[in-house]
Design a protein around this motif. Structure first.
Motif, PDB file in Angstrom:
ATOM      1  N   GLU A 145       0.809  -1.220   0.000  1.00 23.01           N
ATOM      2  CA  GLU A 145       0.000   0.000   0.000  1.00 23.01           C
ATOM      3  C   GLU A 145       0.843   1.271   0.000  1.00 23.01           C
ATOM      4  OE1 GLU A 145      -2.585  -0.570   3.364  1.00 23.01           O
ATOM      5  OE2 GLU A 145      -3.802  -2.040   2.294  1.00 23.01           O
ATOM      6  N   THR A 146       2.139   1.143  -0.292  1.00 23.72           N
ATOM      7  CA  THR A 146       3.004   2.317  -0.309  1.00 23.72           C
ATOM      8  C   THR A 146       2.706   3.193  -1.517  1.00 23.72           C
ATOM      9  OG1 THR A 146       4.753   1.180  -1.561  1.00 23.72           O
ATOM     10  CG2 THR A 146       4.842   1.028   0.860  1.00 23.72           C
ATOM     11  N   ALA A 147       3.106   4.429  -1.456  1.00 21.60           N
ATOM     12  CA  ALA A 147       2.886   5.388  -2.548  1.00 21.60           C
ATOM     13  C   ALA A 147       4.031   5.292  -3.550  1.00 21.60           C
ATOM     14  CB  ALA A 147       2.760   6.804  -1.989  1.00 21.60           C
ATOM     15  N   ASN A 148       4.144   4.120  -4.192  1.00 18.58           N
ATOM     16  CA  ASN A 148       5.230   3.853  -5.137  1.00 18.58           C
ATOM     17  C   ASN A 148       4.735   3.289  -6.461  1.00 18.58           C
ATOM     18  OD1 ASN A 148       7.704   4.482  -3.548  1.00 18.58           O
ATOM     19  ND2 ASN A 148       6.786   2.981  -2.173  1.00 18.58           N
ATOM     20  N   TYR A 149       3.462   3.451  -6.775  1.00 16.28           N
ATOM     21  CA  TYR A 149       2.901   2.963  -8.034  1.00 16.28           C
ATOM     22  C   TYR A 149       2.945   4.086  -9.067  1.00 16.28           C
ATOM     23  CZ  TYR A 149       0.967  -1.044  -5.467  1.00 16.28           C
ATOM     24  OH  TYR A 149       0.806  -2.179  -4.718  1.00 16.28           O
ATOM     25  N   THR A 178       7.739   0.855  -7.817  1.00 16.43           N
ATOM     26  CA  THR A 178       9.158   1.179  -7.643  1.00 16.43           C
ATOM     27  C   THR A 178       9.674   0.743  -6.272  1.00 16.43           C
ATOM     28  OG1 THR A 178       8.580   3.427  -6.976  1.00 16.43           O
ATOM     29  CG2 THR A 178       9.094   3.076  -9.311  1.00 16.43           C
ATOM     30  N   VAL A 179       9.539  -0.562  -6.021  1.00 18.08           N
ATOM     31  CA  VAL A 179      10.020  -1.186  -4.795  1.00 18.08           C
ATOM     32  C   VAL A 179      10.678  -2.499  -5.189  1.00 18.08           C
ATOM     33  CG1 VAL A 179       9.331  -2.241  -2.602  1.00 18.08           C
ATOM     34  CG2 VAL A 179       8.166  -0.189  -3.395  1.00 18.08           C
ATOM     35  N   GLU A 187      14.282  -6.632  -8.815  1.00 12.12           N
ATOM     36  CA  GLU A 187      13.748  -5.840  -9.927  1.00 12.12           C
ATOM     37  C   GLU A 187      12.396  -5.249  -9.542  1.00 12.12           C
ATOM     38  OE1 GLU A 187      15.041  -5.299 -13.007  1.00 12.12           O
ATOM     39  OE2 GLU A 187      16.824  -6.527 -12.694  1.00 12.12           O
ATOM     40  N   TYR A 188      12.021  -4.176 -10.202  1.00 10.52           N
ATOM     41  CA  TYR A 188      10.691  -3.622 -10.027  1.00 10.52           C
ATOM     42  C   TYR A 188       9.671  -4.506 -10.747  1.00 10.52           C
ATOM     43  CZ  TYR A 188      12.854   0.869  -8.688  1.00 10.52           C
ATOM     44  OH  TYR A 188      13.570   1.857  -8.076  1.00 10.52           O
ATOM     45  N   SER A 189       8.571  -4.822 -10.098  1.00 13.21           N
ATOM     46  CA  SER A 189       7.480  -5.550 -10.754  1.00 13.21           C
ATOM     47  C   SER A 189       6.713  -4.583 -11.647  1.00 13.21           C
ATOM     48  CB  SER A 189       6.546  -6.171  -9.723  1.00 13.21           C
ATOM     49  OG  SER A 189       7.210  -7.174  -8.997  1.00 13.21           O
ATOM     50  N   GLN A 190       6.270  -5.110 -12.801  1.00 14.18           N
ATOM     51  CA  GLN A 190       5.608  -4.279 -13.793  1.00 14.18           C
ATOM     52  C   GLN A 190       4.303  -4.911 -14.241  1.00 14.18           C
ATOM     53  OE1 GLN A 190       8.286  -3.458 -17.061  1.00 14.18           O
ATOM     54  NE2 GLN A 190      10.034  -3.465 -15.692  1.00 14.18           N
ATOM     55  N   VAL A 191       3.415  -4.072 -14.767  1.00 13.33           N
ATOM     56  CA  VAL A 191       2.146  -4.546 -15.324  1.00 13.33           C
ATOM     57  C   VAL A 191       1.887  -3.847 -16.659  1.00 13.33           C
ATOM     58  CG1 VAL A 191       0.766  -2.816 -14.074  1.00 13.33           C
ATOM     59  CG2 VAL A 191      -0.310  -4.948 -14.847  1.00 13.33           C
ATOM     60  N   LEU A 192       1.377  -4.608 -17.607  1.00 13.70           N
ATOM     61  CA  LEU A 192       0.853  -4.072 -18.857  1.00 13.70           C
ATOM     62  C   LEU A 192      -0.646  -4.309 -18.810  1.00 13.70           C
ATOM     63  CD1 LEU A 192       1.147  -3.013 -21.782  1.00 13.70           C
ATOM     64  CD2 LEU A 192       1.408  -5.398 -22.476  1.00 13.70           C
TER      65      LEU A 192
END
Length: 176
Positions: A62-66, A145-146, A117-122
């Motif tokens: 729930e961090t502010a890193n999206y 970005t975590v 690595e940073y997890s990513q979504v498309l």
């Protein structure tokens, strides 16, 4: 490409739900890429937005890193570009009540098993509102970005909305 998707988890709601977790205890870390399919998504209240977060050890980050960027295409208006940084979730489109408004999404998940690595979504999604006869499509993606491994997603609606019965959530592993 036939047979390259392996179903890992399926959840078709038989009752309303404020949140839906996909993955977590059913996560299979042997895949590099995952596909999530959300169909017939709708809420029990109007003017709500489809949100999701990444799960780390079964708990939502729930961090502010999206951070995300999307292209918004509309049948009833001109296109737009949307970008957000330092949010506490990723966002889909708006979908309201069971009067015919529906959302459908395909998400591809990358780097989920790699804690370095940073997890990513498309994301590719489309919503339909029969009240205005409009179709809205949101295509883009984002990154959390975590540096941590992830094992699923938590879906929820804005304003405390509940997902309606028959909303379907499926998680696939993508074979090489």
């Amino acid at each position: 490409m036939a047979g390259s998707l392996v179903l890992l988890e399926e959840n078709i709601l038989s009752s309303t739900a404020a949140t839906v977790d996909l993955g977590a205890s059913n996560w299979d870390s042997s895949y590099d890429v995952y596909q999530v399919l959300v169909t017939n998504q709708r809420f029990d209240a109007t003017n709500n937005v489809f949100y999701y977060r990444f799960l780390a050890n079964g708990s939502p980050n729930e961090t502010a890193n999206y951070d995300s960027a999307y292209r918004l295409l509309r049948a009833d208006a001109s296109y737009g570009r949307i970008g957000s940084t330092n949010q506490t979730y990723f966002r889909g489109s708006v979908a309201g009540t069971g009067t015919g408004e529906r959302g459908n999404y395909i998400l591809y998940l990358y780097n989920f098993n790699n804690s370095s690595e940073y997890s990513q979504v498309l994301q590719k999604g489309a919503d339909y509102d029969p009240n205005t006869n409009s179709v809205i499509s949101r295509t883009g993606g984002g990154v959390l970005t975590v540096d941590e491994a992830h094992n699923g997603l938590r879906f929820f609606g804005s304003n405390g909305a509940n997902f309606q019965v028959d909303t379907s959530f499926k998680l696939y592993g993508l074979k090489k």
